[in-house]
Design an enzyme around this catalytic site. Structure first.
Site, mmCIF file in Angstrom:
data_model
loop_
_atom_site.group_PDB
_atom_site.id
_atom_site.type_symbol
_atom_site.label_atom_id
_atom_site.label_comp_id
_atom_site.label_asym_id
_atom_site.label_seq_id
_atom_site.Cartn_x
_atom_site.Cartn_y
_atom_site.Cartn_z
ATOM 1 N N SER A 45 0.799 -1.226 0.000
ATOM 2 C CA SER A 45 0.000 0.000 0.000
ATOM 3 C C SER A 45 0.830 1.272 0.000
ATOM 4 O O SER A 45 0.304 2.346 -0.296
ATOM 5 C CB SER A 45 -0.949 0.008 1.208
ATOM 6 O OG SER A 45 -0.232 -0.199 2.413
ATOM 7 N N ASP A 328 -3.698 7.765 7.955
ATOM 8 C CA ASP A 328 -4.398 6.750 8.738
ATOM 9 C C ASP A 328 -3.362 6.065 9.633
ATOM 10 O O ASP A 328 -2.246 6.557 9.794
ATOM 11 C CB ASP A 328 -5.166 5.766 7.841
ATOM 12 C CG ASP A 328 -4.262 4.954 6.912
ATOM 13 O OD1 ASP A 328 -3.035 4.904 7.150
ATOM 14 O OD2 ASP A 328 -4.776 4.363 5.950
ATOM 15 N N HIS A 331 -0.255 4.778 7.139
ATOM 16 C CA HIS A 331 0.298 5.443 5.951
ATOM 17 C C HIS A 331 0.507 6.933 6.161
ATOM 18 O O HIS A 331 -0.381 7.625 6.669
ATOM 19 C CB HIS A 331 -0.646 5.232 4.761
ATOM 20 C CG HIS A 331 -1.002 3.795 4.535
ATOM 21 N ND1 HIS A 331 -2.185 3.244 4.978
ATOM 22 C CD2 HIS A 331 -0.303 2.793 3.946
ATOM 23 C CE1 HIS A 331 -2.213 1.956 4.648
ATOM 24 N NE2 HIS A 331 -1.081 1.662 4.022
#
Length: 380
Positions: A45, A328, A331
């Site tokens: 991610s 978040d 990240h």
């Protein structure tokens, strides 16, 4: 970002002047490579630009809903942040469009392809729902074959040899191991690290055998100090989850050594190890030195450190993401990625070794003639 681009650049220049890690030059920050250089992007991610939008996942495993993407795109793109990723910002520096996700319909390969998948690991078992590193490699091979068919063998091999191959993977594997084997012995932990490093090295060899020559490898970040882990472990103060930190430190050290050994064995092999672990950890510990007001709490989420389920009710959202290191629980914000991209682009050897990204993109590689003639030598 919430601030205008001009305001952001002014602030960036001011706080970088007093950066704790000083090995960065602000000269020629946007100088583009001497020739067209594509990017082929792999991993999780940290690099996923939207591939997870196209696979069957639960809402909480994606980032294609508000408020992801709020500050730059103004709509969710599948990127796990409020705006752009490191690889997007590097594309901007080299004067090219963002590299499209592999599963996006109708893409072309001129500027490369992004194969990364949020949640992916080195091992398929880490999360069978997403696109593991091995599956990403298979997808790349399909693209390489298609390129030969579309633009011809000579031009395809030239593009592949000049391209930069960026990888960010490993954090999810260590999360999987720590969560599922809390009572593992030191021997079992070391064996897992060795298996990880061996598989990453094999992945790089496979890319080389298909024509890759220039590699940008983001090492694994300090998982145990990120808000999501600290919230899950209910850690107070500056406490971090130490088991994964120690495993990741061993992983990063061993991977660096393994990649350096490849340089001596493989003709034309060039690489840059980008020290994501050290830089992000320093940003967490000293946020004000990088222009942040907050590094322990996330901008979006809920819970002890506002670090769970961003965008899924109930959650809270900060007013200005650029004041936060993390968007978040896992990240960084685009503001955080901007700083990391600048450091990796212009950084000295304590940040990016043996080349920074600007230097790596500038290196010229000799196009291969036939893939079959460049088989990776077997280890004895």
């Amino acid at each position: 970002m919430a601030a205008s681009k001009l305001t952001f650049n002014f602030l960036l220049l001011n706080f970088l002047a007093s950066l704790r890690i000083p090995e960065i030059s602000l000269c020629d920050r946007s100088r583009q490579p001497k020739r067209h250089v594509a990017m082929f992007i792999f991993g999780d991610s940290i690099f996923d630009a939207g591939n997870d939008n196209y696979i069957n996942l639960s809402v909480s495993d994606r980032a294609n809903y508000w408020p992801y993407g709020e500050t730059f795109f103004h709509f969710p793109t599948g990127r796990f942040t409020d705006g752009r990723l490191i690889v997007d910002l590097i594309a901007t520096k080299i004067g090219q469009p963002f590299v499209p996700p592999y599963l996006q319909p109708g893409i072309n390969f001129t500027n490369g392809v992004n194969f990364a998948s949020g949640g992916a690991g080195v091992f398929y078992e880490t999360d069978p729902k997403v696109i593991s590193l091995g599956m990403q490699l298979s997808n790349f091979k399909n693209v390489a074959i298609s390129m030969e068919e579309q633009i011809g063998d000579k031009e395809a091999k030239k593009l592949l040899s000049q391209a930069v191959y960026a990888t960010s993977v490993g954090a999810n594997d260590y999360s999987y191991f720590v969560d599922n084997y809390p009572n593992a012995t030191q021997l079992e932990r070391d064996e897992f690290v060795n298996n990880m490093v061996g598989n990453v090295t094999d992945f790089v060899k496979e890319l080389y055998n298909f024509g890759a020559r220039k590699f940008a490898i983001l090492n694994v970040g300090p998982r145990g100090c990120q808000p999501a882990v600290r919230q899950s472990e209910e850690l107070r103060g500056d406490g971090c989850e130490e088991v994964s930190l120690q495993m990741i430190k061993k992983h990063n050290s061993a991977t660096s050594k393994a990649i350096k050994e490849l340089e001596s064995k493989l003709s034309g092999f060039k690489y840059s190890i980008l020290d994501f672990y050290t830089i992000l950890l320093d940003m967490i510990k000293h946020p004000k030195d990088y222009g942040f007001k907050e590094s322990r709490y996330s901008c979006c989420g809920y819970g002890m450190y506002n670090a769970a389920h961003c965008g899924i009710e109930p959650y809270t959202l900060c007013k200005n993401p650029s004041e936060y290191l993390f968007f978040d629980g896992w990240h960084p914000t685009e503001h955080g990625y901007w700083i990391l991209a600048d450091l990796f682009w212009n950084g000295k050897p304590s940040i990016a070794v043996p080349y920074n990204l600007r230097q790596l993109f500038d290196l010229e590689s000799t196009p291969i003639i036939l893939s079959e003639e460049y088989e990776v030598p077997h280890d004895e």
